[in-house]
Write a protein that holds these residues in place. Structure first.
Motif, PDB file in Angstrom:
ATOM      1  N   GLU A 156       0.853  -1.186   0.000  1.00 30.53           N
ATOM      2  CA  GLU A 156       0.000   0.000   0.000  1.00 30.53           C
ATOM      3  C   GLU A 156       0.889   1.236   0.000  1.00 30.53           C
ATOM      4  OE1 GLU A 156      -3.534   2.103   2.673  1.00 30.53           O
ATOM      5  OE2 GLU A 156      -2.726   0.125   3.214  1.00 30.53           O
ATOM      6  N   TYR A 157       0.613   2.184  -0.896  1.00 33.57           N
ATOM      7  CA  TYR A 157       1.425   3.387  -1.010  1.00 33.57           C
ATOM      8  C   TYR A 157       1.375   4.184   0.284  1.00 33.57           C
ATOM      9  CZ  TYR A 157       2.068   2.779  -6.025  1.00 33.57           C
ATOM     10  OH  TYR A 157       2.423   2.302  -7.241  1.00 33.57           O
ATOM     11  N   PRO A 158       2.516   4.819   0.644  1.00 30.08           N
ATOM     12  CA  PRO A 158       2.490   5.667   1.854  1.00 30.08           C
ATOM     13  C   PRO A 158       1.660   6.929   1.618  1.00 30.08           C
ATOM     14  CG  PRO A 158       4.600   5.874   0.730  1.00 30.08           C
ATOM     15  CD  PRO A 158       3.847   4.790   0.010  1.00 30.08           C
ATOM     16  N   LYS A 159       0.904   7.289   2.642  1.00 30.40           N
ATOM     17  CA  LYS A 159       0.046   8.463   2.532  1.00 30.40           C
ATOM     18  C   LYS A 159      -0.064   9.108   3.908  1.00 30.40           C
ATOM     19  CE  LYS A 159      -2.904  11.336   0.641  1.00 30.40           C
ATOM     20  NZ  LYS A 159      -2.470  12.315  -0.379  1.00 30.40           N
ATOM     21  N   ILE A 160       0.302  10.416   3.969  1.00 32.86           N
ATOM     22  CA  ILE A 160       0.217  11.162   5.223  1.00 32.86           C
ATOM     23  C   ILE A 160      -1.134  11.854   5.283  1.00 32.86           C
ATOM     24  CG2 ILE A 160       1.216  13.023   6.602  1.00 32.86           C
ATOM     25  CD1 ILE A 160       3.898  12.435   5.253  1.00 32.86           C
ATOM     26  N   ARG A 161      -1.868  11.629   6.369  1.00 35.88           N
ATOM     27  CA  ARG A 161      -3.172  12.266   6.592  1.00 35.88           C
ATOM     28  C   ARG A 161      -2.968  13.464   7.532  1.00 35.88           C
ATOM     29  NH1 ARG A 161      -6.239  10.314   2.536  1.00 35.88           N
ATOM     30  NH2 ARG A 161      -6.189   8.033   2.471  1.00 35.88           N
ATOM     31  N   ARG A 199       5.162  -1.547   6.935  1.00 37.18           N
ATOM     32  CA  ARG A 199       5.268  -0.387   7.815  1.00 37.18           C
ATOM     33  C   ARG A 199       6.232   0.638   7.235  1.00 37.18           C
ATOM     34  NH1 ARG A 199       6.900  -0.339  14.247  1.00 37.18           N
ATOM     35  NH2 ARG A 199       7.121   1.927  14.452  1.00 37.18           N
ATOM     36  N   PRO A 200       5.769   1.870   7.026  1.00 37.45           N
ATOM     37  CA  PRO A 200       6.649   2.885   6.448  1.00 37.45           C
ATOM     38  C   PRO A 200       7.660   3.397   7.472  1.00 37.45           C
ATOM     39  CG  PRO A 200       4.387   3.694   6.695  1.00 37.45           C
ATOM     40  CD  PRO A 200       4.422   2.315   7.227  1.00 37.45           C
ATOM     41  N   VAL A 201       8.727   3.993   6.929  1.00 38.12           N
ATOM     42  CA  VAL A 201       9.756   4.614   7.763  1.00 38.12           C
ATOM     43  C   VAL A 201       9.474   6.111   7.797  1.00 38.12           C
ATOM     44  CG1 VAL A 201      12.223   5.038   8.065  1.00 38.12           C
ATOM     45  CG2 VAL A 201      11.424   2.834   7.178  1.00 38.12           C
ATOM     46  N   ALA A 202       9.262   6.669   8.993  1.00 37.00           N
ATOM     47  CA  ALA A 202       8.935   8.086   9.158  1.00 37.00           C
ATOM     48  C   ALA A 202      10.172   8.827   9.645  1.00 37.00           C
ATOM     49  CB  ALA A 202       7.781   8.254  10.135  1.00 37.00           C
ATOM     50  N   THR A 203      10.538   9.932   8.947  1.00 33.77           N
ATOM     51  CA  THR A 203      11.705  10.751   9.297  1.00 33.77           C
ATOM     52  C   THR A 203      11.279  12.207   9.350  1.00 33.77           C
ATOM     53  OG1 THR A 203      13.109   9.175   8.111  1.00 33.77           O
ATOM     54  CG2 THR A 203      14.105  11.281   8.741  1.00 33.77           C
ATOM     55  N   TRP A 204      11.742  12.935  10.384  1.00 30.17           N
ATOM     56  CA  TRP A 204      11.419  14.347  10.568  1.00 30.17           C
ATOM     57  C   TRP A 204      12.648  15.215  10.235  1.00 30.17           C
ATOM     58  CZ3 TRP A 204       6.787  16.620  11.748  1.00 30.17           C
ATOM     59  CH2 TRP A 204       5.752  15.768  12.165  1.00 30.17           C
ATOM     60  N   TYR A 205      12.365  16.344   9.589  1.00 32.90           N
ATOM     61  CA  TYR A 205      13.393  17.332   9.284  1.00 32.90           C
ATOM     62  C   TYR A 205      12.900  18.698   9.738  1.00 32.90           C
ATOM     63  CZ  TYR A 205      15.280  13.716   6.206  1.00 32.90           C
ATOM     64  OH  TYR A 205      15.783  12.539   5.701  1.00 32.90           O
TER      65      TYR A 205
END
Length: 1192
Positions: free
Chosen positions: A882-887, A915-921
């Protein structure tokens, strides 16, 4: 029927053409409009009959047409009715052409009430409607209506009853409406409507009352009653004509031209009803309302601005407020109820607030359903209050009873309100206090209602019901024939002449009487023969026994096919004179209590008297012994009595310890004889032991116990069981015939109620004491299966399931769920969770990749497992990409602003598989974990800052990656704080009474836009600051209205989103407002020393105040330098107590005391101190408690 209507319709049309259309030109324009509408109506009728085949609608329109014809021709002389007739003509014509509305009725009914019902006056009639709820999302709402508007739900009570039931299997709701004792007023058209969200359905039916059809022709006026008795409009209602009888109407006589309204206005109110019926006005309430409006138009109200509403409606027990407005705010009003003045009380509260006058009625009851008036002088306004009685519910249900004939039965219930009406029924027969008082008693005690049956009979077996207008309960009564048990049988007796014979027996019922018979002939009492009945014991005593007393004696209990028999043997003594010696001989009687040659059975507690005949010459000596111990007592409980040729062994009140072998030895010079007897003591058994409940069901429980340790010396016949509710003292028998097993299944229990059990053991002697009560147990059943089991997520080794709770949980509650799975084609289910799952979701782990797995979920409570909820198809264990999608939440799509020091907690949901990998900048660089905390899960990412600082401001970017796919979202965070003060504040120009100010924006704007400035001024003399501008957005302003001769300084605060700056910026220079036109030459002035010691110019004054009312004490002082003021109470300094407020205004000192109590009384003093000295004044303050004036 169709041709019948068509024939009369053609005759009617011909009459209308001849008598109406031809003289049309002589009529007014209003009547012309009316007949045009009438022609449209007839065309529509023919259309519906000939084209649409709606014969039922045609009959209704035909009846309404006849009614309108009568009123129209009557209206020729009644001008005031012409607009009304035209209005109804137009309404019926256009409504007849119109089709049903846009909301199309759906077929929710699976069963409707019959369309036509004929009821007999005084009988009951029931209507049933059933609704299918399989397609509905919520519970449907049912309304029963009479006519068009009258909701019968508010009429529930003794005359009308409503009932609703639901079948969970078929999902069908059943609604019942029952009319008790039909009266002629119940005749008419009815409708039942069911609604459920956006769906609805309705059904109409009609009730005809036979007695109503036999009334005189004059009763046809009852057909003109309004369909809704609660409607306040004055329009005529002709819907009742659709059910009018088909009797031939007599031609009406033409009345003279009389204005009815003028007649009503001049008539007395008691004659209104007579005039209304005389002139055809049937809506009495609407007539009164219109007449009232006409009177108001003639004489406008001079006392009221807004009168009371025409009517008010309130539920019983609630509060209602009647409100009106008067012209004069100081005028006094009177409130009347049914013409009687209302006195103020806790129930009736009257208030006046300006022009508004209110009457509040608290806790309304049925007596408050009345007419109310508000009277101001000669002016009045009226209203009516309708009190709705809420349905009375049953809070305590009826219990079942299982009794024997003759026992007392009490069916008890509790209802929600005191004084409620409860109807009792036996099967379908209503029980009345007047008619059934001999057999039944009806008792009321507050909210408790009891039906008492003094002595139950077999005819009382059945179901008993209790009905209220809002509830129903029932209880079953089972009555069994009373069984009489013989606890002690009659024993055979052998007596000698002149001795006493006593026959004794014991039965289970102490109220049973009986008769004694000898050889089939009833024994009558005499001086020598006495019969007694004490409790359960029946005795026959024969003194001075004679040979003719020998025979068979029988005791027969009255009312039972039972008899107890015994034999009386007469012992005749013969003396032979033998000159020689005879050895002794013991003659034992083997009859009577002897069950074998040497065994005697005695019931514990009874008396054993053993008479042994002894022969021998000379007379032998008898010795009784038990074992090696001789018995020599001649008195006491165990004793030996010796007579000639007879030795008597007596045991009074036999006990278990008396059981054993007894020996009688007789000796004389000629020899010796010996006999051994075994005395067996029999008793009722000991109570059973270890009574406990092993399993329960929805309405049953399995009970086991152990047999008693001692059976009483007689074989056990069985057991009797009883149960009761915990906390109750009434035991209910579960069986009347003895039960042989030690396991019993008790049925017909109520789920969720705690019960206790006890068991009796029964042998041939009687019934034991009850066992100890079992531990309380509760009949409960497993829940139904969980609902809506679905697959939430699937990976390569896990499967996430979700479900909803079971529809039926019951009193046992819900402990948790068990999740099981098995491979497709396999029958062995594997438990996925070791502990019960309390949530309605679970992730099954460790599943093989690519396999098809079946899943099921079982609910578990104390009663066991429920039926399983199973997925309809197996699940393939394989993760779906499933494609990653930020809500991104909506509030984060704009700038996110927070103040310094606040907490930031942002939750960003997303989706994607695996499970996607989430990274903050932050600003393009990875975030510093020391400054910002981040937590990632499968479905969201959380950014957390414990205490925000200015350096946390910036653009934050969340990057979500799955292999080479990604999604990004940016959040701009700004941390703001108060700004710094403005720069370079100066007075740029002064003219007249004005001064111009200029400044520059602050160096630090607090990280947000400056929204304005606050400018303040101060006189150099007083140096008290006053605000002259707030929220000034420009960097300059003009201070106006300055005072001539004064010098001013200024200061300015900056303002942003967080508020004003902490420090202001003061102007560098001042503004001097010079005097113009006058030049004053000042004389040389020598400064005078005005220093002085503090001195009070006005002392404190003693005061007496009322507790609870704020007060103040004052004094005045002078002194220079300005003295320091100290307030004291009872020589103690008053600190920063919020109860006291101390003020100093130009030397006038005031101490305000807020709502003093008696403890605040005492001696108050004020001290003024400066460098030169001090002064002090004091006063006494008394606080008294307010007293109410005495009532005369």
């Amino acid at each position: 029927m169709f041709f019948f209507y068509m024939f009369f319709y053609m005759l009617y049309m011909f009459a209308e053409i001849v008598f109406v259309i031809l003289p049309l030109l002589s009529f007014s324009k209003m009547r012309l409009v009316y007949y045009l509408m009438f022609v449209m109506f007839h065309i529509n009728c023919l259309y519906k009959v000939c084209v649409c085949k709606r014969e039922s609608e045609f009959s209704e329109h035909f009846t309404v047409s006849i009614a309108l014809w009568i009123v129209a021709h009557y209206g020729r002389s009644q001008r005031h009715l012409r607009p009304l007739v035209c209005f109804f003509s137009a309404l019926i014509s256009f409504s007849s052409f119109s089709e049903p509305g846009s909301t199309e009725l759906t077929g929710l009914f699976v069963e409707k009430p019959p369309e036509n019902v004929v009821a007999v006056t005084g009988t009951d009639v029931t209507f049933i409607a059933r609704v299918d709820s399989t397609t509905l999302t919520r519970k449907p709402t049912m309304k029963w209506l009479k006519g068009k508007w009258l909701d019968l739900g508010s009429k529930a009570g003794k005359h009308m009853q409503f009932k609703e039931t639901y079948d969970r299997n078929t999902k069908i709701y059943t609604y019942e409406m029952k009319i008790i004792k039909v009266v002629p007023g119940d005749a008419g058209g009815y409708r039942c409507e069911v609604t459920a969200k956006d769906k609805c359905d309705s059904s109409t039916f009609e009730i005809s009352v036979e007695s109503a059809q036999q009334e005189e022709q004059a009763d046809i006026l009852s057909a003109f009653k309004r369909a809704d008795a609660g409607e306040d409009e004055g329009d005529l209602d002709f819907s009742a004509l659709l059910k009018a009888t088909k009797k031939k109407k007599k031609p009406e006589k033409e009345e003279p031209d009389i204005d009815v309204w003028e007649l009503l206005k001049s008539a007395h109110p008691s004659e209104y009803e007579k005039i209304a019926f005389q002139y055809g006005i049937t809506d009495l309430r609407g007539m009164l309302k219109r007449l009232k409006k006409m009177k108001v138009e003639i004489k406008p109200s001079e006392a009221f601005l807004n009168k009371l509403e025409s009517c008010y409606s309130v539920d019983k027990g609630k509060k209602i407020v009647l409100k009106c407005e008067v012209v004069d705010p100081n005028v006094q009003v009177k409130w009347l109820k049914n013409g009687q003045e209302i006195k103020p009380s806790a129930k009736y509260v009257m208030e006046a607030n300006g022009n508004v006058r209110t009457l509040t009625i608290n806790k309304t009851n049925l007596s408050d359903d009345a007419a109310y008036e508000c009277v101001v002088g000669e002016d009045k306004c009226f209203t009516e209050v309708f009190v709705k009685e809420p349905p009375v519910t049953i809070t305590k249900l009826m219990d079942d009873y299982h009794v024997v004939v003759g026992e007392r039965v009490e069916f008890e219930i509790e209802v929600s309100e005191e004084g409620a009406h409860v109807m009792w029924f036996f099967e379908d027969i209503e029980l009345h206090k007047e008619k059934d008082s001999t057999k039944y008693r009806f008792k009321k005690d507050g909210r408790k209602h009891t039906l008492i049956i003094q002595e139950a009979t077999l005819d009382d077996i059945g179901m008993y019901h209790a009905w209220t207008n809002g509830g129903h309960t029932k209880g079953e009564l089972e009555v069994e024939e009373k069984q009489l048990e013989v606890l002690q049988d009659i024993a055979d007796l052998t007596v000698k002449a002149t001795d006493q014979a006593l026959f004794k027996c014991e039965v289970s019922d102490d109220k049973v009487t009986g008769k004694w018979y000898k050889d089939g002939v009833e024994v009558l009492p005499s001086e020598r023969i006495k019969m007694t009945h004490i409790g359960r014991f029946h005795r026959l005593l024969i003194d001075d026994v004679k040979p003719e007393d020998a025979g068979d004696y029988t005791f027969v209990p009255d009312g039972y096919a039972l008899s107890l028999s015994a034999k009386l043997n007469f012992l005749e003594i013969k003396i032979d004179y033998v000159p020689r010696q005879d050895p002794p001989k013991i003659h034992l009687d083997t009859t009577g209590n002897m069950v074998s040659q040497n065994t005697i059975i005695v019931v514990a507690g009874n008396k054993l008297r053993l008479d042994v005949e002894i022969t021998g010459e000379p007379a032998p000596v008898a010795v009784w012994s038990r074992g090696d111990q001789p018995i020599t007592n001649t008195e006491g409980r165990i004793r030996v009595e010796s007579r000639k040729d007879l030795s008597c062994f007596v045991i009074e009140g036999a006990e278990r310890e008396d059981e054993g072998n007894y020996t009688i030895t007789v000796t004389n010079p000629a020899g010796e004889d010996k006999a051994m007897l075994f005395v067996k003591i029999v008793d009722v058994p000991d109570p059973p032991e270890h009574v406990k409940c092993t399993s329960v069901g929805e309405d049953c429980a399995t009970i086991i116990w152990e047999p008693p340790k001692f059976d009483g010396g007689a074989p056990l016949k069985g057991y009797l069981m009883e149960r009761k509710k915990k906390g109750s003292s009434r035991w209910t028998k579960l069986n009347f015939d003895v039960y042989n097993s030690t396991t019993y299944e008790a049925k017909r229990m109520i789920e969720g109620v705690l019960y206790e059990m006890r068991v009796f053991a029964v042998n041939s002697i009687g019934m034991s004491q009850p066992s100890l009560n079992s531990k309380p147990f509760m009949p409960i059943a497993p829940t139904s299966e969980p609902t809506r089991l679905t697959v939430h997520d699937v990976t390569d080794s896990t499967c996430s399931l979700k479900w909803l709770a079971p529809e039926k949980i019951g009193a046992g509650g819900l402990d948790g769920y068990v999740i099981e799975y098995c491979k497709e084609g396999d029958t062995q289910w594997v438990v996925a969770n070791t502990d019960l799952c309390e949530r309605q979701g679970y992730v099954v782990r460790g599943l093989p990749v690519g396999e098809k797995i079946n899943f099921r979920v079982v609910a578990v409570n104390i009663a066991g497992r429920s039926p399983p909820a199973t997925l309809s198809q197996p699940v393939t264990i394989r993760e779906i990409m499933e494609y990653p999608k930020i809500r991104l939440p909506r509030d984060l799509r704009t700038k996110y602003i927070r103040k310094v020091g606040e907490k930031i907690n942002l939750t960003i949901p997303f989706q994607g598989k695996p499970r996607p990998v989430a990274t903050w900048y932050k600003d393009g660089q990875p975030i510093d974990p020391k400054m910002v905390n981040v937590r990632n899960s499968n479905i969201d990412s959380i950014l957390f800052i414990r205490s925000a600082e200015r350096e946390h401001s910036g653009k934050y970017e969340l990057v979500l990656q799955i292999e080479n796919m990604e999604d990004r979202a940016t959040i701009e965070i700004r941390i703001v704080e108060r700004p710094g003060p403005p720069l370079n504040v100066k007075v740029s120009e002064v003219w007249g009474f004005n001064a111009a100010l200029e400044w520059e924006p602050p160096k630090d704007d607090g990280n947000c836009e400056i929204t304005g400035y606050t400018i303040q001024k101060a006189d150099m003399k007083t140096k008290e600051w006053f605000t002259i501008y707030e929220h000034n957005r420009r960097t300059n302003c003009t201070a106006s209205d300055l005072i001539m001769g004064n010098e001013y300084m200024f200061r300015i605060y900056s303002e942003n989103l967080c508020g004003l700056s902490e420090e202001p910026r003061q102007s560098k220079n001042t503004a001097v407002i010079v005097k113009t036109g006058l030049v004053h030459k000042q004389n040389p002035y020598k400064e005078r020393d005005v220093s002085c010691v503090p001195k009070f110019t006005q002392p404190l004054v003693d005061r007496s105040v009322v507790a609870g009312y704020s007060t103040a004490i004052s004094c005045a002082v002078k002194g220079f330098p300005r003295p320091k003021i100290v307030w004291m109470k009872n020589k103690m300094i008053i600190g920063e107590d919020p109860k006291y407020l101390m003020q100093n205004n130009q030397g006038v000192l005031t101490l305000n005391i807020r709502k003093p109590s008696t403890f605040d009384g005492g001696k108050y003093s004020c001290m003024a101190v400066n460098d030169l000295g001090k002064d002090e004044v004091e006063c006494q303050l008394n606080v008294r408690v307010a007293t109410e004036p005495e009532k005369k």
